[in-house]
Motif scaffolding. Structure first.
Motif, PDB file in Angstrom:
ATOM      1  N   ALA A 152      42.261  30.064  32.588  1.00  0.00           N
ATOM      2  CA  ALA A 152      43.102  31.537  32.561  1.00  0.00           C
ATOM      3  C   ALA A 152      43.236  32.234  33.606  1.00  0.00           C
ATOM      4  O   ALA A 152      43.811  33.307  33.940  1.00  0.00           O
ATOM      5  N   PHE A 153      42.519  31.427  34.888  1.00  0.00           N
ATOM      6  CA  PHE A 153      42.688  32.098  36.160  1.00  0.00           C
ATOM      7  C   PHE A 153      44.157  32.291  36.640  1.00  0.00           C
ATOM      8  O   PHE A 153      44.308  33.388  37.076  1.00  0.00           O
ATOM      9  N   VAL A 154      44.988  31.379  36.324  1.00  0.00           N
ATOM     10  CA  VAL A 154      46.407  31.266  36.743  1.00  0.00           C
ATOM     11  C   VAL A 154      46.967  32.876  36.193  1.00  0.00           C
ATOM     12  O   VAL A 154      47.758  33.490  36.806  1.00  0.00           O
ATOM     13  N   TYR A 155      46.543  33.147  34.915  1.00  0.00           N
ATOM     14  CA  TYR A 155      47.246  34.264  34.065  1.00  0.00           C
ATOM     15  C   TYR A 155      46.504  35.424  34.378  1.00  0.00           C
ATOM     16  O   TYR A 155      47.170  36.503  34.170  1.00  0.00           O
ATOM     17  N   ALA A 156      45.139  35.363  34.741  1.00  0.00           N
ATOM     18  CA  ALA A 156      44.350  36.598  35.032  1.00  0.00           C
ATOM     19  C   ALA A 156      45.061  37.172  36.309  1.00  0.00           C
ATOM     20  O   ALA A 156      44.993  38.333  36.624  1.00  0.00           O
ATOM     21  N   LEU A 157      45.759  36.548  37.174  1.00  0.00           N
ATOM     22  CA  LEU A 157      46.100  36.861  38.394  1.00  0.00           C
ATOM     23  C   LEU A 157      47.246  37.982  38.245  1.00  0.00           C
ATOM     24  O   LEU A 157      47.793  38.550  39.216  1.00  0.00           O
TER      25      LEU A 157
END
Length: 393
Positions: free
Chosen positions: A193-198
């Protein structure tokens, strides 16, 4: 009784009808908003068929090693043993705490299923209420059930998606601290989810800027570079957290793309991002026009929604390089809602009398796409046949 994975036309019909129920419920909820001029809430009688049908289908499905979702049995076992000192060792911390909190209340996995799927449905409705305007089409929402169906096999990633969707709603409501906290929380449920939390960072950078073709190419190229750097880092094992969570699986996923070519191995699951991006470019002026004539509140919704879809497309190189094969699901709902804005724009190019026919063609297209995705994934994900487990031994 032992079941085996096989194609089931009856299950397909059940999944399509479940999707249609969602689209119809959203349509009538919008009608209520237009009629009463009051904002849609999470609890409306129009949404009851959606809540009831989807909850019953998910919570009381039969689960064994062959049907009910490939990883579902593993999630049930993890939940059952979550209070054990060594239970759920190699999983993200917030997902572990979520399991333990429910396990303290009940040892029945149906309770765990109920809480999770209720949160997931609420996140969908919360996002739709915020971003799907009454004037937009509800047709694309009819295939939202596919994303829900994916949670039959992968609860953790869908849980992260749900939390991130709620964060996006708070972001649009200018509740930035809540949005930030929830976005970070999603990473500790599923690290991908880190990729999209960006997106939150992307949002504040481009909130008042236009993104044209040239800038898109630059961002897309930069994503390739970032993805390669992160891939090298993951494979080196230098990030201790990622080396321990999932027993180093993330480094393994990242290494798989080394033998692939982005252009020749472009996944069919990522075609919707490309198709929507091209459509957004083609109808950019029309969408800009819709933004200009909208109210201040709706203007920010359409603009942010389009920004989400741009970002979703820009992340394709990163999820390809890092092997995040479920990455296309994170903003799946956002893409559907954006298509809901585009369909009325396309309908204006045709005679008013042909509006119903054009809408039917769009509905058929989305259902066919859902059928194609189910047909491609049902076997590996053990999503067919659907077996209702309440009376099954």
């Amino acid at each position: 009784m032992r079941y085996s994975v096989k194609w089931s036309t009856g299950s397909l019909i059940l999944y399509i009808v479940s999707g249609l129920i969602c689209g119809i419920c959203c349509y009538y909820a919008k009608r209520r908003e237009l009629r009463t001029r009051t904002a849609r809430k999470l609890i409306l009688r129009e949404y009851f068929p959606l809540y009831f049908t989807w909850i019953v289908l998910a919570v009381f499905r039969y689960v064994d090693g062959s049907v009910g979702g490939t990883d579902a049995l593993g999630y049930i076992n993890n939940f059952t043993n979550s209070l054990h000192p060594y239970g759920m060792e190699n999983t993200d911390i917030l997902f572990k705490l979520f399991n333990q909190a429910i396990r303290l209340i009940s040892g029945d996995y149906h309770v765990f299923f109920f809480v999770f799927y209720l949160i997931e449905i609420i996140s969908f409705v919360f996002f739709i209420n915020e971003f799907s305007r009454p004037e937009s089409s509800s047709i694309p929402i009819t295939i939202l059930f596919y994303l829900y169906l994916r949670s039959f096999t992968s609860i953790r990633s869908n849980f992260a998606i749900s939390i991130l969707l709620i964060a996006l709603v708070f972001l649009n409501k200018k509740k930035n601290i809540k949005a930030f906290v929830l976005a970070i929380s999603s990473v500790f449920i599923h690290v991908s989810a880190f990729v999209y939390a960006l997106f939150i960072l992307f949002y504040f950078i481009y909130i008042n800027k236009k993104i044209g073709l040239f800038k898109s190419i630059l961002i897309f190229s930069a994503a390739f570079l970032v993805g390669t750097i992160v891939q090298t880092t993951l494979m080196s094992g230098s990030i201790s957290y990622l080396s321990s969570v999932g027993s180093g699986a993330y480094g393994s996923y990242a290494s798989k793309s080394l033998q692939k070519n982005f252009l020749t191995d472009y996944s069919v699951s990522n075609l919707p991002q490309l198709a929507l991006f091209i459509t957004l470019l083609c109808f950019r002026k029309k969408i800009d026009g819709a933004i200009e004539v909208a109210s201040d509140k709706d203007r920010s919704k359409i603009y942010m929604l389009r920004l989400i879809c741009y970002f979703d497309f820009f992340m394709v190189p990163i999820i390809f390089i890092l092997g995040i094969y479920r990455g296309y699901e994170y903003f799946y709902l956002a893409r559907l809602v954006m298509w809901g804005e585009i369909i009325p724009i396309i309908r204006r190019y045709f005679l008013k009398q042909s509006g119903i026919f054009i809408s039917f063609l769009f509905l058929l297209f989305f259902i066919v796409w859902m059928y194609g995705r189910i047909e491609a994934t049902y076997e590996s994900s053990q999503l067919m046949p659907y077996v209702f487990g309440l009376f099954t031994r």
